[in-house]
Design a protein around this motif. Structure first.
Motif, PDB file in Angstrom:
ATOM      1  N   CYS A 101      35.300  67.810  47.532  1.00  0.00           N
ATOM      2  CA  CYS A 101      33.830  67.733  47.413  1.00  0.00           C
ATOM      3  C   CYS A 101      33.350  66.357  46.980  1.00  0.00           C
ATOM      4  O   CYS A 101      32.265  65.954  47.392  1.00  0.00           O
TER       5      CYS A 101
ATOM      6  N   MET B 290      28.026  77.871  45.684  1.00  0.00           N
ATOM      7  CA  MET B 290      27.888  78.589  44.415  1.00  0.00           C
ATOM      8  C   MET B 290      27.767  77.641  43.224  1.00  0.00           C
ATOM      9  O   MET B 290      27.285  78.019  42.178  1.00  0.00           O
TER      10      MET B 290
ATOM     11  N   GLY C   9      30.962  72.428  51.073  1.00  0.00           N
ATOM     12  CA  GLY C   9      30.724  73.313  49.943  1.00  0.00           C
ATOM     13  C   GLY C   9      31.602  74.540  49.884  1.00  0.00           C
ATOM     14  O   GLY C   9      32.501  74.765  50.680  1.00  0.00           O
ATOM     15  N   CYS C  10      31.209  75.331  48.920  1.00  0.00           N
ATOM     16  CA  CYS C  10      32.037  76.386  48.387  1.00  0.00           C
ATOM     17  C   CYS C  10      32.090  77.618  49.277  1.00  0.00           C
ATOM     18  O   CYS C  10      31.419  77.701  50.300  1.00  0.00           O
TER      19      CYS C  10
END
Ligand code: SF4
Ligand code: MSK
Length: 652
Positions: free
Chosen positions: A525, A561, A453-454
């Protein structure tokens, strides 16, 4: 775009990010009078009602707000309870995230169809072995068949991933039997992703599904249509067309920019634009044009997820993750930045303008006001990519801003596909996950974690990723990384085999025997689907239970996010994985919906959600879950023995 000169309470750059290069650019941006995402985050406090998911704007009798301190005291105008409101908001995030991955996957599949039909000539099937393996995995007969026939059949089958109105999607065949049976029992085996997303959006409009458990069930089915559908097709087709990643040495960080070259950054998620950029920047006429403009050459680098894919497949240098995409423009050295879809901040346009960088949008789905749009067309891809190079050369020729490139690069090994992990551990003749399972059973490896993830400018960039992963490997947990997390750890120097010294004794021993780093980067992702396939292989090899929920594994997104992260989290949870988010989680504690996500789903045999702000707490939760699974498998004793031996040895 100017900074407010009276404002003095900007966060110290070192508190905005762990990335030294990004910190240097934050300081320069402030001097230059340019506002970046970090300062915008600091000056815009998040709405506390929205952060708790305690508001609904699904119709115009509202918007309705609920008080998080007394969530059952009030209902919306229509009578919707807090559990309905939170479940609908959550489910819509799942639908949006799944739609993003699905639309990306459909674009890849359409490209594949046109390549197979011979209508697109600039790309071809690069990995024939993968074509055959993927076809076989969903029951397509491949013996004595021409590649074109296999590919045509594969296209037709995989199209069902998106449009199938009833029945199970093709990659359901890859799911371990016991997990699949559980899904069937709960009626969450996905149909085509388009069907699931549409139904999810319908159910969450005003006055339709108003039972948080039923909404969550459809959220699971929608998320699974992403993880085992949209995302998985995207990964597999990209591998077939552009090659399955194998370990490659690559450099990351802002120091990959070169002052004397035309610097072009590609940022986004679809690999086809980037693949054609490689052709354009290597075209002798383009190199000649760059030289005539006074440059030493053309320097192509990636950012974000398509950057991660190109780094994995070709070793293309990577300049940084999501939070750094504006900051890198502050170097003054970026001559063109071309973007396609997803995670592209609109703020890029304003920052690019300050430094006269040409920002180019290329995808019909994603224009930005103030950016130049050059449409990318797969039938004539070089028309767009040549134009990007020309724009970059022209900006180089007229550079007028002082250049400051942070002198930081980090070397590392990237490009671990699930196929390569099998080969790496088992060798070319007996490539399999058996050695991984054996090392888990004998306790050298305690378990496996997917950290994905971010990054999010509301928290210190990369810090939670690094702290969490350090703690996991220190406790002998092998870590698989994707997306911006992978870049955070690469910048922190964890992608080299020598980083095994940061691992616990058991994991270190395995890493040193194989020559691998303790963290393995799997790509973008959508490539989280590689983690699902690897986990399924672990179940199929035997010794670690019969379903994905039996495995000593856990997942985490410490700085997430995007709505895509919620979709990913939910498909991991629905697949049986304990998944811990950091930073924030849109839910009110001690509500029925909270209990369902954080406990109830596990009682149904699936995985469950966890949340902790502190990465050390996240690590603790994941490790204790892994230990719980080890105990249930009866392999906790072997681990105690190994640990005792090693600590004894250390004491000696
Ligand atoms: Fe309010 Fe109900 Fe409309 Fe939501 S759907 S805005 S809770 S009235
Ligand atoms: S790019 S979704 S910030 S991982 Fe895939 Fe990074 Fe998250 Fe975007």
């Amino acid at each position: 775009m100017q900074v407010d000169e009276k404002k003095t309470d900007y966060l110290d750059a070192a508190d905005c990010t762990s990335c030294k290069a990004t910190a240097q650019m934050i300081i320069k941006a402030r001097k230059d009078g340019v506002i970046l995402n970090f300062d915008r985050a600091h000056s815009m406090k998040p709405c506390p009602i929205g952060a708790d998911s305690a508001c609904c704007k699904h119709c115009f009798m509202g918007p309705c707000r609920i008080n998080a301190r007394d969530p059952y005291a009030k209902v919306g105008v229509c009578g919707a309870t807090i559990d309905t409101i939170m479940a609908r908001n959550f489910a819509r995030a799942v639908a949006a995230g799944s739609a993003a991955h699905t639309d990306h996957g459909m674009a890849m599949l359409e490209l594949f169809r046109e390549v197979v039909n011979g209508k697109i000539l600039d790309y071809k099937i690069k990995d024939r072995l993968k074509l055959i393996e993927v076809a076989k995995s969903i029951g397509i007969e491949t013996e004595n068949k021409a590649d074109k026939d296999i590919a045509t059949e594969l296209y037709k089958e995989l199209e069902r991933t998106y449009v199938q109105l009833e029945g199970e999607i093709p990659f359901a065949k890859r799911v371990p039997q016991k997990t699949l049976e559980l899904w069937r029992k709960h009626d969450i085996v996905p149909r085509g992703a388009m069907r699931e997303v549409v139904e999810m959006m319908h159910r969450t409009t005003m006055g339709v599904d108003q039972d948080y458990e039923n909404i969550t069930k459809q959220a699971s089915r929608t998320a699974l249509s992403d993880g085992w559908g949209g995302s998985m097709v995207s990964t597999e087709i990209s591998d077939i067309l552009f090659g399955t990643p194998m370990p490659v040495n690559a450099v990351v960080n802002m120091g990959v920019l070169k002052e004397d070259k035309v610097n072009i950054i590609i940022h986004g998620h679809e690999p086809n634009l980037f693949e054609s950029m490689l052709v354009s920047v290597n075209d002798p006429s383009m190199i000649q044009a760059a030289k005539e403009a006074g440059a030493a050459g053309i320097n192509l680098v990636g950012m974000c997820c398509s950057g991660a894919e190109m780094m994995a497949r070709h070793g293309v240098p990577h300049a940084g993750n999501f939070s750094s995409t504006e900051a890198i423009l502050v170097t003054g050295a970026v001559d063109a930045m071309a973007v396609d879809i997803q995670c592209i901040k609109q703020g890029l346009a304003a920052v690019a303008k300050c430094y006269d960088t040409t920002l180019i949008t290329t995808n019909t789905r994603a224009h930005i006001e103030g950016a130049l749009h050059v449409q990318f067309n797969e039938h004539e891809p070089l028309e767009c990519t040549d134009e990007i190079v020309i724009k970059g050369i022209s900006r180089f020729k007229h550079r007028k801003h002082p250049i400051e490139i942070p002198n930081i690069v980090n070397q590392g090994v990237q490009g671990f596909s699930h196929e390569y992990i099998s080969y790496m551990l088992g060798g070319s003749f007996r490539g399999s996950y058996i050695p991984l399972n054996d090392n888990i059973i004998n306790g050298r490896i305690r378990g496996v974690a997917g950290v994905v993830g971010c990054t999010n400018p509301r928290s210190k960039q990369d810090a939670a990723h690094i702290a969490l992963v350090s703690e996991l490997i220190r406790n002998d947990v092998l870590v698989l990384l994707t997306g911006c997390s992978q870049i955070a750890l690469a910048k922190a120097g964890f992608s080299v085999p020598e980083a095994a010294i940061f691992a616990g004794p058991g994991l270190r021993e395995v890493c040193e025997a194989v020559g691998m780093p303790p963290v393995l980067g799997l790509g973008s992702c959508v490539d989280n689907s590689r983690i699902l396939i690897a986990a399924s292989q672990m179940v199929k090899e035997g010794g670690l239970g019969e379903s994905l929920a039996d495995l000593p594994v856990a997942g985490a997104a410490p700085e997430w996010m995007s709505e895509k992260a919620i979709a990913i989290g939910q498909y991991f949870v629905a697949s049986g994985v304990f998944t811990v988010f950091g930073g924030t989680f849109p839910i009110i504690k001690n509500t029925k919906f909270h209990k369902l996500l954080f406990q109830g789903l596990e009682e149904q045999g699936l995985g469950k959600w966890g949340f902790a702000e502190d990465p050390m707490e996240m690590a603790k939760m994941m490790i204790s879950h892994i230990d719980k699974k080890r105990k249930a498998l009866g392999i906790d004793k072997t681990r105690e023995r190994v640990l005792m031996d090693m600590s004894d040895r250390r004491q000696i």
